[in-house]
Design an enzyme around this catalytic site. Structure first.
Site, PDB file in Angstrom:
ATOM      1  N   THR A  37       0.828  -1.209   0.000  1.00 20.59           N
ATOM      2  CA  THR A  37       0.000   0.000   0.000  1.00 20.59           C
ATOM      3  C   THR A  37       0.863   1.260   0.000  1.00 20.59           C
ATOM      4  O   THR A  37       0.399   2.320  -0.411  1.00 20.59           O
ATOM      5  CB  THR A  37      -0.904   0.041   1.252  1.00 20.59           C
ATOM      6  OG1 THR A  37      -0.095  -0.278   2.384  1.00 20.59           O
ATOM      7  CG2 THR A  37      -2.044  -0.951   1.157  1.00 20.59           C
ATOM      8  N   GLY A 123      17.258 -11.124   4.396  1.00 19.35           N
ATOM      9  CA  GLY A 123      16.481 -11.836   3.371  1.00 19.35           C
ATOM     10  C   GLY A 123      15.229 -12.498   3.903  1.00 19.35           C
ATOM     11  O   GLY A 123      14.664 -13.378   3.271  1.00 19.35           O
ATOM     12  N   ALA A 124      14.773 -12.094   5.084  1.00 22.66           N
ATOM     13  CA  ALA A 124      13.623 -12.742   5.712  1.00 22.66           C
ATOM     14  C   ALA A 124      12.378 -11.863   5.679  1.00 22.66           C
ATOM     15  O   ALA A 124      11.386 -12.152   6.337  1.00 22.66           O
ATOM     16  CB  ALA A 124      13.960 -13.109   7.156  1.00 22.66           C
ATOM     17  N   SER A 127      13.167  -6.382   6.841  1.00 24.09           N
ATOM     18  CA  SER A 127      13.753  -5.056   6.597  1.00 24.09           C
ATOM     19  C   SER A 127      15.162  -4.884   7.150  1.00 24.09           C
ATOM     20  O   SER A 127      15.494  -3.853   7.735  1.00 24.09           O
ATOM     21  CB  SER A 127      12.868  -3.946   7.178  1.00 24.09           C
ATOM     22  OG  SER A 127      11.748  -3.812   6.389  1.00 24.09           O
ATOM     23  N   SER A 128      15.994  -5.888   6.933  1.00 21.23           N
ATOM     24  CA  SER A 128      17.396  -5.729   7.349  1.00 21.23           C
ATOM     25  C   SER A 128      18.058  -4.609   6.547  1.00 21.23           C
ATOM     26  O   SER A 128      18.913  -3.892   7.074  1.00 21.23           O
ATOM     27  CB  SER A 128      18.160  -7.036   7.194  1.00 21.23           C
ATOM     28  OG  SER A 128      18.097  -7.488   5.862  1.00 21.23           O
ATOM     29  N   SER A 129      17.675  -4.412   5.296  1.00 20.27           N
ATOM     30  CA  SER A 129      18.299  -3.351   4.489  1.00 20.27           C
ATOM     31  C   SER A 129      17.910  -1.973   5.004  1.00 20.27           C
ATOM     32  O   SER A 129      18.759  -1.083   5.116  1.00 20.27           O
ATOM     33  CB  SER A 129      17.886  -3.423   3.018  1.00 20.27           C
ATOM     34  OG  SER A 129      17.840  -4.717   2.561  1.00 20.27           O
ATOM     35  N   GLU A 161      18.031   3.833  -1.247  1.00 22.41           N
ATOM     36  CA  GLU A 161      17.646   2.519  -1.791  1.00 22.41           C
ATOM     37  C   GLU A 161      17.077   2.654  -3.205  1.00 22.41           C
ATOM     38  O   GLU A 161      17.391   1.861  -4.092  1.00 22.41           O
ATOM     39  CB  GLU A 161      16.644   1.841  -0.853  1.00 22.41           C
ATOM     40  CG  GLU A 161      16.358   0.416  -1.288  1.00 22.41           C
ATOM     41  CD  GLU A 161      15.978  -0.520  -0.154  1.00 22.41           C
ATOM     42  OE1 GLU A 161      16.176  -0.167   1.032  1.00 22.41           O
ATOM     43  OE2 GLU A 161      15.478  -1.610  -0.467  1.00 22.41           O
ATOM     44  N   ASP A 173       9.349   0.800   5.310  1.00 23.11           N
ATOM     45  CA  ASP A 173      10.380   0.149   6.129  1.00 23.11           C
ATOM     46  C   ASP A 173      11.273   1.178   6.804  1.00 23.11           C
ATOM     47  O   ASP A 173      11.632   1.039   7.979  1.00 23.11           O
ATOM     48  CB  ASP A 173      11.231  -0.793   5.268  1.00 23.11           C
ATOM     49  CG  ASP A 173      10.372  -1.834   4.560  1.00 23.11           C
ATOM     50  OD1 ASP A 173       9.222  -2.049   4.995  1.00 23.11           O
ATOM     51  OD2 ASP A 173      10.846  -2.414   3.568  1.00 23.11           O
TER      52      ASP A 173
HETATM   53  C1  GLA Z   1       8.927  -3.995   0.919  1.00 27.76           C
HETATM   54  C2  GLA Z   1       9.150  -2.520   0.578  1.00 27.76           C
HETATM   55  C3  GLA Z   1       8.110  -1.653   1.289  1.00 27.76           C
HETATM   56  C4  GLA Z   1       6.704  -2.165   1.011  1.00 27.76           C
HETATM   57  C5  GLA Z   1       6.609  -3.673   1.270  1.00 27.76           C
HETATM   58  C6  GLA Z   1       5.282  -4.231   0.868  1.00 27.76           C
HETATM   59  O1  GLA Z   1       9.166  -4.229   2.270  1.00 27.76           O
HETATM   60  O2  GLA Z   1      10.439  -2.116   0.988  1.00 27.76           O
HETATM   61  O3  GLA Z   1       8.246  -0.311   0.863  1.00 27.76           O
HETATM   62  O4  GLA Z   1       6.280  -1.843  -0.283  1.00 27.76           O
HETATM   63  O5  GLA Z   1       7.620  -4.386   0.580  1.00 27.76           O
HETATM   64  O6  GLA Z   1       4.287  -3.735   1.689  1.00 27.76           O
END
Ligand code: GLA
Length: 383
Positions: A37, A123-124, A127-129, A161, A173
């Protein structure tokens, strides 16, 4: 990427021959609801994880950026003058991209020595990046006294990013990693970045949030994410809207009839998912946490059937968790693997985790890794 044995990892002083000026931490996240979203300018509802990326750092005045990562096991040395989109491959592109984004936005920042370590599983779908970007953004803000707000740093991290690494992610994230608070979910309107901290007292409700990492590699860089984003933007264009966020649920049925067949499920997901975020927030505000469960499970069905970003492993984890008594479950993050969250009664958490593990064994899948998520704190200075 597992945390290295601290006994074998060189300290900041061993790496750089001087002490760090400070240490900053930024967390990974799980999103409770509101998936795909954010780049449609809609709602999201993430919590920060206790797991963080830590950045120890000290300024340099010779135009060099040196970054060591305990997970990459490598010291990367870059000249600030050479930083350019696409120029730094691999993990170092994320921290280097933040420095580039700061300088590109006109901030007078120089180089640094940075030592990174992380216990956010890579990679899980956790949001490690973003945690890596935000730890470096917070470190630079502190080192160079920039005084930027958390949302401003989140936007710079997203720019790193998008423009430097080349992943067209939304803002969720980075905002989660920068702005979440302990004990709360961040109800974020990605259109104007207005946000409200919504209390989530899991323990008080006798509940736990399980995170089941399916270990199926989640990689946003593979083009599928970009294609979905482009599909949503095309649909908004065809509907004459600035973004799909602007399509009201009451207008959905009519809107769908005017769209090419392949775009309809994407639009249906985004519109219904925004409504699910609002429903979830209403349940949290009412203190009815178990009522979140069915909202999560409905969100998963929409990601599976309409948005089509789930995979057999995430689908099985959701089914097995719900069959074992979870109030609800869904994949979290971008999809194509990654993690599933399950809302469970605390005293059933072990049972649910064991049942999901058993279902994976029967299906011949690798054993999922299980964490329990408690809403934790966003990016901060720790030393
Ligand atoms: C990844 C992206 C986010 C978001 C999600 C899906 O985590 O980094 O910005 O779009 O996918 O909700």
């Amino acid at each position: 990427m597992n945390p290295v044995n601290p006994v074998n990892a060189p300290t900041f002083a061993e790496l750089y021959g001087r002490p760090a000026e400070g240490e900053w931490a930024a967390p990974g996240r799980v999103n409770l609801i509101g998936e795909h979203t954010d780049y449609n300018l809609g709602f999201v509802l993430p919590i920060a994880l206790p797991q963080t990326v830590r950045a120890q750092a000290a300024r340099r005045d010779d135009g060099l950026l040196r970054i060591w990562s305990a997970q990459g096991r490598e010291l990367v040395e870059l000249r600030l003058a050479d930083l350019a989109p696409g120029a730094v491959p691999g993990w170092a592109g994320y921290p280097a991209g933040v420095v580039w984004a700061l300088r590109d936005a006109g901030h007078q920042v120089g180089g640094a020595d940075i030592r990174l370590d992380s216990d956010v599983p890579g990679g899980a779908g956790l949001s490690s990046s973003a945690a890596l970007e935000c730890a470096v953004a917070a470190a630079y803000d502190g080192l160079y006294g920039l005084g930027r707000s958390a949302p401003e740093l989140a936007q710079l991290a997203q720019r790193a990013e998008n423009a430097f690494v080349g992943v067209p992610c939304g803002i969720m994230d980075q905002m989660a990693s920068m702005c979440c608070r302990p004990g709360a979910a961040l109800f974020l309107d990605t259109r104007d970045l207005s946000a409200r901290q919504v209390p989530v007292d899991l323990a008080g409700a006798g509940l736990a949030l399980l995170v089941l990492d399916t270990r199926v590699k989640h990689d946003l860089g593979d083009g599928a994410y970009a294609a979905l984003r482009a599909g949503c933007e095309r649909a908004a264009d065809l509907l004459g809207l600035p973004a799909l966020r602007s399509l009201e649920p009451a207008a959905l049925a009519d809107a769908l009839t005017g769209l090419p067949e392949e775009l309809r499920p994407l639009v249906r997901h985004v519109v219904t998912e925004n409504a699910r975020v609002e429903a979830a927030v209403a349940h949290l505000d009412a203190g009815d946490l178990p009522a979140l469960g069915p909202v999560l499970t409905a969100g998963h069905a929409s990601l599976r059937d309409d948005f089509r970003v789930s995979c057999p492993e995430t689908d099985l984890a959701v089914e097995a968790a719900v069959a074992a008594g979870a109030h609800g479950a869904r994949m979290t993050g971008g999809g194509f693997g990654g993690s599933v969250i399950a809302l469970v009664d605390t005293d059933r958490a072990d049972h649910v985790a064991a049942e999901v593990t058993a279902a994976f064994r029967t299906a011949g899948y690798a054993e999922p890794r299980t964490l329990t998520a408690t809403p934790a704190e966003g990016a901060r200075r720790v030393r």
